[in-house]
Design a protein around this motif. Sequence first.
Motif, PDB file in Angstrom:
ATOM      1  N   LEU A  61       0.813  -1.214   0.000  1.00  0.00           N
ATOM      2  CA  LEU A  61       0.000   0.000   0.000  1.00  0.00           C
ATOM      3  C   LEU A  61       0.848   1.266   0.000  1.00  0.00           C
ATOM      4  O   LEU A  61       0.494   2.247  -0.638  1.00  0.00           O
ATOM      5  CB  LEU A  61      -0.940  -0.002   1.214  1.00  0.00           C
ATOM      6  N   ILE A  62       1.943   1.253   0.741  1.00  0.00           N
ATOM      7  CA  ILE A  62       2.855   2.401   0.813  1.00  0.00           C
ATOM      8  C   ILE A  62       4.279   1.882   0.890  1.00  0.00           C
ATOM      9  O   ILE A  62       4.563   0.936   1.629  1.00  0.00           O
ATOM     10  CB  ILE A  62       2.591   3.281   2.059  1.00  0.00           C
ATOM     11  N   ALA A  63       5.177   2.507   0.161  1.00  0.00           N
ATOM     12  CA  ALA A  63       6.619   2.291   0.288  1.00  0.00           C
ATOM     13  C   ALA A  63       7.236   3.663   0.079  1.00  0.00           C
ATOM     14  O   ALA A  63       7.255   4.174  -1.041  1.00  0.00           O
ATOM     15  CB  ALA A  63       7.123   1.300  -0.739  1.00  0.00           C
ATOM     16  N   GLU A  64       7.688   4.284   1.168  1.00  0.00           N
ATOM     17  CA  GLU A  64       8.109   5.678   1.068  1.00  0.00           C
ATOM     18  C   GLU A  64       9.214   6.005   2.071  1.00  0.00           C
ATOM     19  O   GLU A  64       9.155   5.600   3.228  1.00  0.00           O
ATOM     20  CB  GLU A  64       6.899   6.572   1.353  1.00  0.00           C
ATOM     21  N   ALA A  65      10.203   6.753   1.591  1.00  0.00           N
ATOM     22  CA  ALA A  65      11.225   7.313   2.478  1.00  0.00           C
ATOM     23  C   ALA A  65      10.651   8.597   3.074  1.00  0.00           C
ATOM     24  O   ALA A  65       9.792   9.251   2.463  1.00  0.00           O
ATOM     25  CB  ALA A  65      12.492   7.610   1.690  1.00  0.00           C
ATOM     26  N   PHE A  66      11.109   8.957   4.267  1.00  0.00           N
ATOM     27  CA  PHE A  66      10.585  10.154   4.913  1.00  0.00           C
ATOM     28  C   PHE A  66      11.651  10.804   5.783  1.00  0.00           C
ATOM     29  O   PHE A  66      12.640  10.180   6.160  1.00  0.00           O
ATOM     30  CB  PHE A  66       9.349   9.819   5.765  1.00  0.00           C
ATOM     31  N   ASP A  67      11.409  12.067   6.068  1.00  0.00           N
ATOM     32  CA  ASP A  67      12.162  12.796   7.081  1.00  0.00           C
ATOM     33  C   ASP A  67      11.156  13.613   7.872  1.00  0.00           C
ATOM     34  O   ASP A  67       9.945  13.441   7.702  1.00  0.00           O
ATOM     35  CB  ASP A  67      13.289  13.654   6.473  1.00  0.00           C
ATOM     36  N   GLU A 123       2.142  14.203   6.682  1.00  0.00           N
ATOM     37  CA  GLU A 123       1.560  13.703   5.433  1.00  0.00           C
ATOM     38  C   GLU A 123       1.570  12.173   5.394  1.00  0.00           C
ATOM     39  O   GLU A 123       0.584  11.546   4.983  1.00  0.00           O
ATOM     40  CB  GLU A 123       2.350  14.257   4.248  1.00  0.00           C
ATOM     41  N   LEU A 124       2.656  11.574   5.861  1.00  0.00           N
ATOM     42  CA  LEU A 124       2.747  10.118   5.868  1.00  0.00           C
ATOM     43  C   LEU A 124       1.727   9.515   6.830  1.00  0.00           C
ATOM     44  O   LEU A 124       1.087   8.508   6.520  1.00  0.00           O
ATOM     45  CB  LEU A 124       4.167   9.689   6.237  1.00  0.00           C
ATOM     46  N   ARG A 125       1.527  10.140   7.987  1.00  0.00           N
ATOM     47  CA  ARG A 125       0.523   9.658   8.942  1.00  0.00           C
ATOM     48  C   ARG A 125      -0.869   9.684   8.308  1.00  0.00           C
ATOM     49  O   ARG A 125      -1.647   8.748   8.456  1.00  0.00           O
ATOM     50  CB  ARG A 125       0.548  10.495  10.219  1.00  0.00           C
ATOM     51  N   HIS A 126      -1.184  10.736   7.556  1.00  0.00           N
ATOM     52  CA  HIS A 126      -2.484  10.816   6.871  1.00  0.00           C
ATOM     53  C   HIS A 126      -2.618   9.717   5.810  1.00  0.00           C
ATOM     54  O   HIS A 126      -3.690   9.118   5.671  1.00  0.00           O
ATOM     55  CB  HIS A 126      -2.692  12.196   6.251  1.00  0.00           C
ATOM     56  N   SER A 127      -1.542   9.438   5.091  1.00  0.00           N
ATOM     57  CA  SER A 127      -1.574   8.364   4.090  1.00  0.00           C
ATOM     58  C   SER A 127      -1.794   7.007   4.750  1.00  0.00           C
ATOM     59  O   SER A 127      -2.572   6.186   4.259  1.00  0.00           O
ATOM     60  CB  SER A 127      -0.264   8.334   3.295  1.00  0.00           C
ATOM     61  N   VAL A 128      -1.110   6.775   5.874  1.00  0.00           N
ATOM     62  CA  VAL A 128      -1.290   5.513   6.608  1.00  0.00           C
ATOM     63  C   VAL A 128      -2.736   5.392   7.085  1.00  0.00           C
ATOM     64  O   VAL A 128      -3.345   4.328   6.982  1.00  0.00           O
ATOM     65  CB  VAL A 128      -0.301   5.414   7.791  1.00  0.00           C
ATOM     66  N   THR A 129      -3.300   6.490   7.583  1.00  0.00           N
ATOM     67  CA  THR A 129      -4.694   6.473   8.047  1.00  0.00           C
ATOM     68  C   THR A 129      -5.630   6.066   6.916  1.00  0.00           C
ATOM     69  O   THR A 129      -6.483   5.185   7.092  1.00  0.00           O
ATOM     70  CB  THR A 129      -5.104   7.850   8.606  1.00  0.00           C
ATOM     71  N   SER A 130      -5.481   6.680   5.768  1.00  0.00           N
ATOM     72  CA  SER A 130      -6.347   6.371   4.622  1.00  0.00           C
ATOM     73  C   SER A 130      -6.202   4.915   4.185  1.00  0.00           C
ATOM     74  O   SER A 130      -7.197   4.220   3.955  1.00  0.00           O
ATOM     75  CB  SER A 130      -6.017   7.288   3.444  1.00  0.00           C
ATOM     76  N   CYS A 131      -4.973   4.452   4.063  1.00  0.00           N
ATOM     77  CA  CYS A 131      -4.739   3.075   3.620  1.00  0.00           C
ATOM     78  C   CYS A 131      -5.218   2.060   4.651  1.00  0.00           C
ATOM     79  O   CYS A 131      -5.795   1.032   4.286  1.00  0.00           O
ATOM     80  CB  CYS A 131      -3.262   2.862   3.323  1.00  0.00           C
ATOM     81  N   LEU A 140      -9.438  -1.425   8.834  1.00  0.00           N
ATOM     82  CA  LEU A 140      -9.404  -0.966  10.221  1.00  0.00           C
ATOM     83  C   LEU A 140     -10.354   0.217  10.385  1.00  0.00           C
ATOM     84  O   LEU A 140     -10.395   1.098   9.530  1.00  0.00           O
ATOM     85  CB  LEU A 140      -7.989  -0.540  10.629  1.00  0.00           C
ATOM     86  N   THR A 141     -11.100   0.215  11.475  1.00  0.00           N
ATOM     87  CA  THR A 141     -12.031   1.305  11.749  1.00  0.00           C
ATOM     88  C   THR A 141     -12.011   1.628  13.236  1.00  0.00           C
ATOM     89  O   THR A 141     -11.480   0.856  14.044  1.00  0.00           O
ATOM     90  CB  THR A 141     -13.476   0.929  11.352  1.00  0.00           C
ATOM     91  N   GLY A 142     -12.587   2.744  13.591  1.00  0.00           N
ATOM     92  CA  GLY A 142     -12.782   3.117  14.980  1.00  0.00           C
ATOM     93  C   GLY A 142     -11.505   3.140  15.788  1.00  0.00           C
ATOM     94  O   GLY A 142     -10.461   3.602  15.330  1.00  0.00           O
ATOM     95  N   GLN A 143     -11.590   2.604  17.004  1.00  0.00           N
ATOM     96  CA  GLN A 143     -10.448   2.615  17.921  1.00  0.00           C
ATOM     97  C   GLN A 143      -9.277   1.805  17.386  1.00  0.00           C
ATOM     98  O   GLN A 143      -8.122   2.172  17.589  1.00  0.00           O
ATOM     99  CB  GLN A 143     -10.874   2.088  19.303  1.00  0.00           C
ATOM    100  N   ARG A 144      -9.552   0.710  16.679  1.00  0.00           N
ATOM    101  CA  ARG A 144      -8.461  -0.105  16.095  1.00  0.00           C
ATOM    102  C   ARG A 144      -7.665   0.715  15.089  1.00  0.00           C
ATOM    103  O   ARG A 144      -6.446   0.638  15.051  1.00  0.00           O
ATOM    104  CB  ARG A 144      -9.032  -1.347  15.410  1.00  0.00           C
ATOM    105  N   LEU A 145      -8.351   1.504  14.276  1.00  0.00           N
ATOM    106  CA  LEU A 145      -7.679   2.375  13.319  1.00  0.00           C
ATOM    107  C   LEU A 145      -6.852   3.423  14.056  1.00  0.00           C
ATOM    108  O   LEU A 145      -5.673   3.622  13.748  1.00  0.00           O
ATOM    109  CB  LEU A 145      -8.701   3.051  12.405  1.00  0.00           C
ATOM    110  N   ASP A 146      -7.451   4.083  15.034  1.00  0.00           N
ATOM    111  CA  ASP A 146      -6.742   5.119  15.795  1.00  0.00           C
ATOM    112  C   ASP A 146      -5.506   4.548  16.475  1.00  0.00           C
ATOM    113  O   ASP A 146      -4.434   5.170  16.467  1.00  0.00           O
ATOM    114  CB  ASP A 146      -7.658   5.748  16.846  1.00  0.00           C
ATOM    115  N   ASP A 147      -5.633   3.368  17.071  1.00  0.00           N
ATOM    116  CA  ASP A 147      -4.505   2.745  17.769  1.00  0.00           C
ATOM    117  C   ASP A 147      -3.370   2.418  16.800  1.00  0.00           C
ATOM    118  O   ASP A 147      -2.193   2.683  17.084  1.00  0.00           O
ATOM    119  CB  ASP A 147      -4.944   1.464  18.481  1.00  0.00           C
ATOM    120  N   PHE A 148      -3.711   1.847  15.652  1.00  0.00           N
ATOM    121  CA  PHE A 148      -2.692   1.471  14.680  1.00  0.00           C
ATOM    122  C   PHE A 148      -1.959   2.704  14.163  1.00  0.00           C
ATOM    123  O   PHE A 148      -0.729   2.727  14.084  1.00  0.00           O
ATOM    124  CB  PHE A 148      -3.315   0.677  13.529  1.00  0.00           C
TER     125      PHE A 148
END
Length: 155
Positions: free
Chosen positions: A20-26, A32-40, A46-54
């Motif tokens: 789903l994602i393969a990305e270098a970051f600093d 932005e990467l956190r938002h991409s992880v959330t969407s994917c 994953l939904t609800g608390q499980r999504l938030d926790d992950f």
Amino acid sequence: MTNASPRVPRTVVPIESSLLIAEAFDRAQVTELRHSVTSCAHAAGLTGQRLDDFVLAVNELITNAVRHGGGKGSLRLWRQEGELVCEVADHGNGISTGWLDDRARPAPDTAGGWGLWLARELSDTMEVVTGEDGTTVRIGAAVASTERVGRHRAE
């Protein structure tokens, strides 16, 4: 799994997986990467608390890579049968065995030291490989299979 080997192996994503994602970051890409992880992660089931926790666990790992792992890292997120997996790697100096072996909750007034503990608590699985050349942390969260999710929605 904790392994203090000097070389940090890079991930080979199994063929039956869906990368789903393969990305270098600093530091500049953390939000932005956190938002991409959330969407994917949401799209993967994953939904609800499980999504938030992950997402919080992943955020702790990428923040640790920036703060303690040389200022940058790489993230891979993939779905395999029944599981969403995220791996964060850096090129820092590794994590001491004492730090990894301490699984106690940090004291409430402790300013640091929460990242790995939170990642471990908020994910279903966690593996760490660390050494002089860097650290790789892999976490996983169980998700319903694609077929099951589709059937559930149809009911």
